[in-house]
Enzyme design. Structure first.
Site, PDB file in Angstrom:
ATOM      1  N   ASP A 264       0.860  -1.106   0.241  1.00 60.56           N
ATOM      2  CA  ASP A 264      -0.139   0.071  -0.140  1.00 60.56           C
ATOM      3  C   ASP A 264       0.905   0.644  -0.068  1.00 60.56           C
ATOM      4  O   ASP A 264       1.890   1.130   0.140  1.00 60.56           O
ATOM      5  CB  ASP A 264      -0.678   0.174   1.126  1.00 60.56           C
ATOM      6  CG  ASP A 264      -1.568   1.042   1.766  1.00 60.56           C
ATOM      7  OD1 ASP A 264      -2.489   1.691   0.303  1.00 60.56           O
ATOM      8  OD2 ASP A 264      -1.599   1.732   1.880  1.00 60.56           O
TER       9      ASP A 264
ATOM     10  N   ASP B 242      -0.234   5.132   1.071  1.00 59.26           N
ATOM     11  CA  ASP B 242       0.045   5.910   2.504  1.00 59.26           C
ATOM     12  C   ASP B 242      -0.245   5.805   3.681  1.00 59.26           C
ATOM     13  O   ASP B 242      -0.772   4.520   4.464  1.00 59.26           O
ATOM     14  CB  ASP B 242      -1.517   6.838   2.554  1.00 59.26           C
ATOM     15  CG  ASP B 242      -0.995   8.060   1.167  1.00 59.26           C
ATOM     16  OD1 ASP B 242      -0.129   8.487   0.929  1.00 59.26           O
ATOM     17  OD2 ASP B 242      -2.495   7.568   0.897  1.00 59.26           O
TER      18      ASP B 242
END
Ligand SMILES: [Mg+2]
Ligand SMILES: [Zn+2]
Length: 190
Positions: free
Chosen positions: A11, A13
Site C-alpha cells: 500500500d 499511504d
C-alpha cells in the site's frame, strides 16, 4: 527448478509515505517517505522479489488533484528508489470515488489480481503490506499468502486485535516496512 514469481504488494499511504489523516498527498513536498522504506524495497529487489504498489487515490475523483499531480508525487518516490538502484515494478492507482463502486478500489482485489496477471505470478506467492483493514480485505479477497499490518498508519496495534477490523488476524504486525521485510526475507531464505 525455476523460482516462482514472488510479489510484495505495498500500500502507499501509511506504508511507503507518511499517512496524512483526512488529507491527500497532492504535491511532491507533501510526500514524506518513511524511514527505511527505500532500504526495504532495495532489499526485496536484491532478494529477487517483484515489488508492486496499489493505492486508492480518491482525491483524483474528488477533483482535489489531477493524474499529473499524482505522477509528480510518484516521480519523487521513483527518484529516491532509482538513487539506490531499486524500483517498483508495477503500480496501480484507483482514482475513483468510493460511491463509484469500481472493481479496483480496495477493499476489492482488482488491482492486486491485475498486477499478478501482468507479472505472471500466482497470488499464492505474494504477500501484502498494508496499514488498513481495507488493505487486509483486498489481500484476503485476492488470496495472497500473507497480510502484514504496518503500524503508524491508519490502524493501531489495538485495532489489529479486533475482528471488526480484521476478521482474519494479520499474519504479522510490524512497526514499519523495513522490519516487516527483514522478517519476510529471513523466513523465505531458509
Ligand atoms: Mg494506507
Ligand atoms: Zn477504482
Amino acid at each position: 527448478m525455476t523460482t516462482p514469481v514472488r510479489i510484495a504488494f505495498l500500500d502507499r499511504d501509511g506504508v511507503i509515505n507518511q499517512y496524512l489523516p483526512g488529507e491527500y498527498v497532492r504535491t511532491p513536498d507533501e510526500l514524506v517517505i518513511l524511514p527505511g522504506v527505500v532500504d526495504a524495497i532495495k532489499a526485496l529487489k536484491d532478494a529477487g522479489w517483484q515489488v508492486a504498489m496499489v493505492t486508492n487515490q480518491q482525491g483524483i475523483g474528488k477533483g482535489f488533484m489531477t493524474p499529473a499531480d499524482l505522477d509528480a508525487v510518484h516521480a519523487k518516490l521513483y527518484a529516491a528508489l532509482d538513487a539506490v538502484d531499486a524500483r517498483i515494478d508495477a503500480v496501480r492507482v484507483c482514482p475513483h470515488l468510493a460511491v463509484a463502486a469500481c472493481s479496483c478500489r480496495k477493499p476489492k482485489p482488482g488491482m492486486i489480481l491485475d498486477i499478478a496477471a501482468e507479472l505472471g505470478a500466482d497470488v499464492r506467492n505474494a504477500v501484502f503490506f498494508g496499514d488498513t483493514d481495507s488493505d487486509a480485505a483486498a489481500a484476503r479477497a485476492a488470496g495472497v499468502a500473507a497480510f502484514h499490518l504496518i503500524l503508524g498508519g491508519k490502524r493501531t496495534a489495538e485495532d489489529a486485535l479486533q475482528t471488526k477490523y480484521f476478521p482474519t488476524p494479520p499474519d504479522g504486525v510490524f512497526p514499519d516496512l523495513l522490519s516487516a521485510v527483514t522478517s519476510l526475507l529471513q523466513a523465505s531464505n531458509i
